[in-house]
Design a protein around this motif. Structure first.
Motif, PDB file in Angstrom:
ATOM      1  N   MET A  26      -1.190   0.385  -3.939  1.00 33.22           N
ATOM      2  CA  MET A  26      -0.665   0.411  -2.577  1.00 33.22           C
ATOM      3  C   MET A  26       0.380   1.512  -2.495  1.00 33.22           C
ATOM      4  O   MET A  26       1.224   1.630  -3.381  1.00 33.22           O
ATOM      5  CB  MET A  26      -0.039  -0.942  -2.221  1.00 33.22           C
ATOM      6  CG  MET A  26       0.472  -1.031  -0.794  1.00 33.22           C
ATOM      7  SD  MET A  26       0.987  -2.715  -0.319  1.00 33.22           S
ATOM      8  CE  MET A  26       2.606  -2.819  -1.080  1.00 33.22           C
ATOM      9  N   ILE A  27       0.290   2.320  -1.436  1.00 35.96           N
ATOM     10  CA  ILE A  27       1.265   3.386  -1.219  1.00 35.96           C
ATOM     11  C   ILE A  27       1.770   3.325   0.213  1.00 35.96           C
ATOM     12  O   ILE A  27       1.165   2.694   1.070  1.00 35.96           O
ATOM     13  CB  ILE A  27       0.674   4.789  -1.500  1.00 35.96           C
ATOM     14  CG1 ILE A  27      -0.445   5.117  -0.485  1.00 35.96           C
ATOM     15  CG2 ILE A  27       0.187   4.904  -2.939  1.00 35.96           C
ATOM     16  CD1 ILE A  27      -0.886   6.575  -0.503  1.00 35.96           C
ATOM     17  N   VAL A  28       2.865   4.005   0.463  1.00 33.03           N
ATOM     18  CA  VAL A  28       3.345   4.268   1.814  1.00 33.03           C
ATOM     19  C   VAL A  28       3.136   5.757   2.027  1.00 33.03           C
ATOM     20  O   VAL A  28       3.513   6.575   1.186  1.00 33.03           O
ATOM     21  CB  VAL A  28       4.827   3.870   1.991  1.00 33.03           C
ATOM     22  CG1 VAL A  28       5.333   4.278   3.362  1.00 33.03           C
ATOM     23  CG2 VAL A  28       5.004   2.376   1.759  1.00 33.03           C
ATOM     24  N   SER A  29       2.491   6.101   3.149  1.00 29.11           N
ATOM     25  CA  SER A  29       2.109   7.486   3.391  1.00 29.11           C
ATOM     26  C   SER A  29       2.444   7.879   4.824  1.00 29.11           C
ATOM     27  O   SER A  29       2.372   7.053   5.736  1.00 29.11           O
ATOM     28  CB  SER A  29       0.598   7.615   3.134  1.00 29.11           C
ATOM     29  OG  SER A  29       0.180   8.958   3.220  1.00 29.11           O
ATOM     30  N   PRO A  30       2.785   9.156   5.042  1.00 27.27           N
ATOM     31  CA  PRO A  30       3.130   9.600   6.400  1.00 27.27           C
ATOM     32  C   PRO A  30       1.903   9.814   7.283  1.00 27.27           C
ATOM     33  O   PRO A  30       0.827  10.174   6.814  1.00 27.27           O
ATOM     34  CB  PRO A  30       3.847  10.933   6.156  1.00 27.27           C
ATOM     35  CG  PRO A  30       3.254  11.445   4.879  1.00 27.27           C
ATOM     36  CD  PRO A  30       2.938  10.222   4.049  1.00 27.27           C
ATOM     37  N   THR A  31       2.102   9.573   8.578  1.00 31.47           N
ATOM     38  CA  THR A  31       1.095   9.859   9.592  1.00 31.47           C
ATOM     39  C   THR A  31       1.772  10.594  10.741  1.00 31.47           C
ATOM     40  O   THR A  31       2.965  10.870  10.691  1.00 31.47           O
ATOM     41  CB  THR A  31       0.437   8.566  10.128  1.00 31.47           C
ATOM     42  OG1 THR A  31       1.397   7.847  10.898  1.00 31.47           O
ATOM     43  CG2 THR A  31      -0.126   7.710   9.012  1.00 31.47           C
ATOM     44  N   LYS A  32       1.023  10.829  11.798  1.00 28.46           N
ATOM     45  CA  LYS A  32       1.575  11.468  12.989  1.00 28.46           C
ATOM     46  C   LYS A  32       2.589  10.589  13.708  1.00 28.46           C
ATOM     47  O   LYS A  32       3.404  11.093  14.476  1.00 28.46           O
ATOM     48  CB  LYS A  32       0.448  11.801  13.976  1.00 28.46           C
ATOM     49  CG  LYS A  32      -0.482  12.878  13.509  1.00 28.46           C
ATOM     50  CD  LYS A  32      -1.590  13.089  14.531  1.00 28.46           C
ATOM     51  CE  LYS A  32      -2.489  14.223  14.125  1.00 28.46           C
ATOM     52  NZ  LYS A  32      -3.588  14.427  15.069  1.00 28.46           N
ATOM     53  N   VAL A  33       2.491   9.301  13.519  1.00 29.97           N
ATOM     54  CA  VAL A  33       3.315   8.373  14.310  1.00 29.97           C
ATOM     55  C   VAL A  33       4.226   7.493  13.453  1.00 29.97           C
ATOM     56  O   VAL A  33       4.739   6.495  13.930  1.00 29.97           O
ATOM     57  CB  VAL A  33       2.428   7.490  15.217  1.00 29.97           C
ATOM     58  CG1 VAL A  33       1.742   8.328  16.269  1.00 29.97           C
ATOM     59  CG2 VAL A  33       1.405   6.715  14.405  1.00 29.97           C
TER      60      VAL A  33
END
Length: 160
Positions: free
Chosen positions: A29-36
């Motif tokens: 499990m990761i935390v990843s950036p998106t546009k929002v």
């Protein structure tokens, strides 16, 4: 799965190998950036269980399937020609789009038989198929699907 660690990794501008390695592991499990904002990304039943626990999320909602191409959406989801055209237009114009759609019958067999289906679909056998959510996370989802045949499942990183 190794013990959970908290590591901040700066995007390398391409496919983030560290993220791929984590998501290939059972329960990754990761935390990843998106546009929002940021999302939690997982790729299997153990990761989905961790995501639900982290968010205190109800299990009756359709899951989010991150798609690295329109072709992947076409392969997995039932779409009318109008919906397919809408996905293509949003892809071409780099606009985030997610629609709750039923799975194609033959695509359901691609879901691992490990409990993932129960965590990704609602009772109607639908999920939210998302495209153009942000280059760093799109690269990860595309690599996971095309190179490893693994889904990328997501949820916003904020509490439910």
């Amino acid at each position: 799965m190794t013990e959970a660690t908290t590591t901040k990794i700066h995007w390398n501008g391409g496919i983030q190998g560290e993220a791929i390695n984590i998501l290939k592991e059972d329960g990754g499990m990761i935390v990843s950036p998106t546009k929002v904002g940021y999302i939690i990304m997982t790729s299997d039943d153990k990761g989905l269980e961790r995501k639900f626990a982290a968010k205190n999320r109800k299990r009756n909602k359709p899951g989010v399937v991150l798609c690295g191409s329109v072709e992947q959406v076409k392969e997995l989801a039932q779409m009318t020609p109008e919906i397919e055209q809408m996905y293509q237009q949003h892809w071409d114009e780099d606009i985030l789009l997610g629609c709750i759609l039923p799975w194609k019958e033959d695509a359901k067999s691609k879901i691992p038989n490990d409990g993932t289906k129960d965590l990704m679909m609602d009772k109607r056998e639908t999920s939210c198929f998302v495209i153009k959510f942000g280059t760093p996370s799109e690269n990860i989802a595309k690599e996971m699907w095309e190179k490893y045949g693994k889904f990328s499942f997501a949820s916003s990183a904020n509490p439910s």
